[in-house]
Motif scaffolding. Structure first.
Motif, PDB file in Angstrom:
ATOM      1  N   LYS A 183      -2.426  17.294 -17.585  1.00  0.00           N
ATOM      2  CA  LYS A 183      -2.693  15.896 -17.297  1.00  0.00           C
ATOM      3  C   LYS A 183      -2.137  14.944 -18.485  1.00  0.00           C
ATOM      4  O   LYS A 183      -2.271  15.046 -19.579  1.00  0.00           O
ATOM      5  N   HIS A 206      -1.805  10.080   4.300  1.00  0.00           N
ATOM      6  CA  HIS A 206      -2.653   9.675   3.020  1.00  0.00           C
ATOM      7  C   HIS A 206      -3.347   7.967   3.302  1.00  0.00           C
ATOM      8  O   HIS A 206      -4.337   8.057   2.621  1.00  0.00           O
ATOM      9  N   LYS A 260       0.813  -1.266  -0.175  1.00  0.00           N
ATOM     10  CA  LYS A 260       0.069  -0.003   0.007  1.00  0.00           C
ATOM     11  C   LYS A 260       0.783   1.265   0.055  1.00  0.00           C
ATOM     12  O   LYS A 260       0.434   2.367  -0.615  1.00  0.00           O
ATOM     13  N   LYS A 308       3.711   5.385 -16.071  1.00  0.00           N
ATOM     14  CA  LYS A 308       3.390   4.887 -14.699  1.00  0.00           C
ATOM     15  C   LYS A 308       4.285   5.452 -13.544  1.00  0.00           C
ATOM     16  O   LYS A 308       3.826   5.677 -12.299  1.00  0.00           O
ATOM     17  N   ASN A 318       3.705  11.292  -8.296  1.00  0.00           N
ATOM     18  CA  ASN A 318       3.359  11.466  -9.696  1.00  0.00           C
ATOM     19  C   ASN A 318       2.538  12.849  -9.756  1.00  0.00           C
ATOM     20  O   ASN A 318       2.774  13.717 -10.721  1.00  0.00           O
ATOM     21  N   GLU A 319       1.540  13.063  -8.713  1.00  0.00           N
ATOM     22  CA  GLU A 319       0.642  13.843  -8.880  1.00  0.00           C
ATOM     23  C   GLU A 319       1.376  15.313  -8.114  1.00  0.00           C
ATOM     24  O   GLU A 319       1.147  16.386  -8.691  1.00  0.00           O
ATOM     25  N   VAL A 328       2.062   1.866  -3.555  1.00  0.00           N
ATOM     26  CA  VAL A 328       1.400   2.327  -4.468  1.00  0.00           C
ATOM     27  C   VAL A 328       0.651   3.746  -4.194  1.00  0.00           C
ATOM     28  O   VAL A 328       1.031   4.495  -5.296  1.00  0.00           O
ATOM     29  N   ALA A 329       0.618   4.171  -2.916  1.00  0.00           N
ATOM     30  CA  ALA A 329       0.236   5.490  -2.575  1.00  0.00           C
ATOM     31  C   ALA A 329       1.478   6.428  -2.874  1.00  0.00           C
ATOM     32  O   ALA A 329       1.311   7.382  -3.406  1.00  0.00           O
ATOM     33  N   SER A 330       2.751   6.009  -2.550  1.00  0.00           N
ATOM     34  CA  SER A 330       3.805   7.053  -3.188  1.00  0.00           C
ATOM     35  C   SER A 330       4.000   7.173  -4.304  1.00  0.00           C
ATOM     36  O   SER A 330       4.157   8.293  -4.697  1.00  0.00           O
ATOM     37  N   ILE A 331       3.752   6.145  -5.279  1.00  0.00           N
ATOM     38  CA  ILE A 331       3.734   6.433  -6.738  1.00  0.00           C
ATOM     39  C   ILE A 331       2.777   7.535  -6.928  1.00  0.00           C
ATOM     40  O   ILE A 331       2.910   8.349  -7.815  1.00  0.00           O
ATOM     41  N   GLU A 332       1.636   7.264  -6.562  1.00  0.00           N
ATOM     42  CA  GLU A 332       0.563   7.993  -6.916  1.00  0.00           C
ATOM     43  C   GLU A 332       0.844   9.393  -6.377  1.00  0.00           C
ATOM     44  O   GLU A 332       0.830  10.450  -7.282  1.00  0.00           O
ATOM     45  N   LEU A 333       1.138   9.769  -5.268  1.00  0.00           N
ATOM     46  CA  LEU A 333       1.509  11.101  -4.639  1.00  0.00           C
ATOM     47  C   LEU A 333       2.539  11.859  -5.214  1.00  0.00           C
ATOM     48  O   LEU A 333       2.471  12.952  -5.847  1.00  0.00           O
TER      49      LEU A 333
END
Lengths: 221, 221
Positions: free
Chosen positions: B171, B31, B6, B91, B16-17, B9-14
């Motif tokens: 985006k 988060h 988890k 990704k 990237n954003e 996954v969260a780290s990649i998402e944050l």
DNA sequence: GTCTATACTACGATAGAC
DNA sequence: GTCTATCGTAGTATAGAC
């Protein structure tokens, strides 16, 4: 030199050597032997310094391009242009090593960067068209935009690419820049007309020689 | 999912954003609704998380390439290859937005990156040679290395380039990736043989259509 | 313009209970 | 495995004397 200018010069040097992220306002002050308070008298914060550096970059760019306006043949013209671009990118390479990050957290800077980019793209595009008209290159209308874009990407990220390739941390020197210019030759090469092929390859050989000179000189030192 | 996963996954998402630089271990923990202590039970520090993310990237790369081994025609082969590369870069785009900086402060990561790069360069180079042998492309021996390099630079920094071009923060979507792939077409186009031109342009039109689809779909949403 | 001193904050990281 | 609580440090930034 005025303290303000000293701060700018030292910041560029330290940012390039150790990365903007690793250099704090305290580092800059210590490097100059001045107090942090003094630094903050001249700049509101670190972002303010970066913005000032970018102003210097933009001024450099404009000045260098002015000296280039003399009507020479279009091939030399685009080569000199690219040479200037590579040199400027090298001088402010901390900025380009970090481009998306630095721009995303500084919208004002991004706006200024975008505007200058637009001009450069315009300039490159019109240079390619001149080469077309002079029958040195043969580029179809629908190829022009892509080629311009590829030239931009290659110049903008050439040094970043080099930094990711070389095993131990690389020294960016003249040879690196000439090597980048040779990539520009490689991009344009397929579009060179038969009539201009000889001149083109001669110019390419010149830059190959320059790169070799830079390499051997470097070893000699 | 295990907490460790988890966190990745969260780290990649944050990252990237909002950019790796702007995301702290505390942000990641918050988060996920877990405590900082818990995060530090699973990872020694932030760099450790980044290294784990890179391992996931490397695994992805290897797995995707395995599925590609079936002998199809060389043109489709390189296109699928590039498609995979663009998707992976997307990704893990925080990583590529920051490539020189991230690698320079993490020598172990740089070593792993360099090794994978070598393999990719080898792979691209051999794919180009296959295209040569199949008489789809006509690349001279002394052009091969430069072309490989230009392909690498374009794929590696395409998204970075996009991020610097678009006015407001962009985006990254499927259309962006197809647009990148079309730049690969532009790079290869001058080398396509007369015999393969029709197939090449058909493939290019397909990707143009895909890009258009992605664009209209995006507006529909 | 420049210094010293200092306040504030954010972040990284750990100890110890459960 | 997870939490709460907390400490240390580094970096930003300002106040006030000279």
């Amino acid at each position: 030199m005025k303290t303000r200018d000293k701060i700018i010069v030292a910041s560029i040097e330290l940012f390039n050597e150790q990365g903007e992220r690793n250099i704090t306002t305290n580092h800059i002050a210590a490097h100059l032997g001045i107090s942090p308070g003094n630094l903050y008298y001249h700049f509101r914060n670190k972002e303010d310094i970066i913005n000032a550096i970018y102003s210097e970059y933009a001024d450099d760019l404009i000045n260098q391009f002015k000296g280039l306006s003399d009507a020479i043949n279009p091939l030399d013209s685009i080569l000199l242009y690219m040479d200037i671009v590579f040199q400027l990118i090298s001088k402010f390479r901390f900025f380009y090593s970090n481009l998306p990050v630095l721009l995303s957290k500084n919208p004002a800077l991004k706006k200024r960067y975008s505007e200058i980019q637009k001009e450069i793209i315009q300039k490159v595009s019109s240079m390619l068209q001149s080469l077309n008209e002079a029958e040195i290159l043969s580029i179809k209308d629908d190829e022009l935009e892509d080629l311009t874009c590829l030239l931009r990407i290659t110049t903008t990220f050439w040094l970043s690419y080099l930094q990711t390739q070389i095993e131990d941390n690389p020294k960016i020197d003249d040879a690196s820049l000439y090597e980048g210019l040779l990539k520009i030759f490689a991009l344009l090469s397929p579009y060179v007309t038969d009539g201009a092929r000889q001149d083109f390859e001669n110019a390419r050989d010149q830059y190959k020689a320059l790169k070799q000179d830079a390499l051997t000189q470097q070893i000699a030192i």
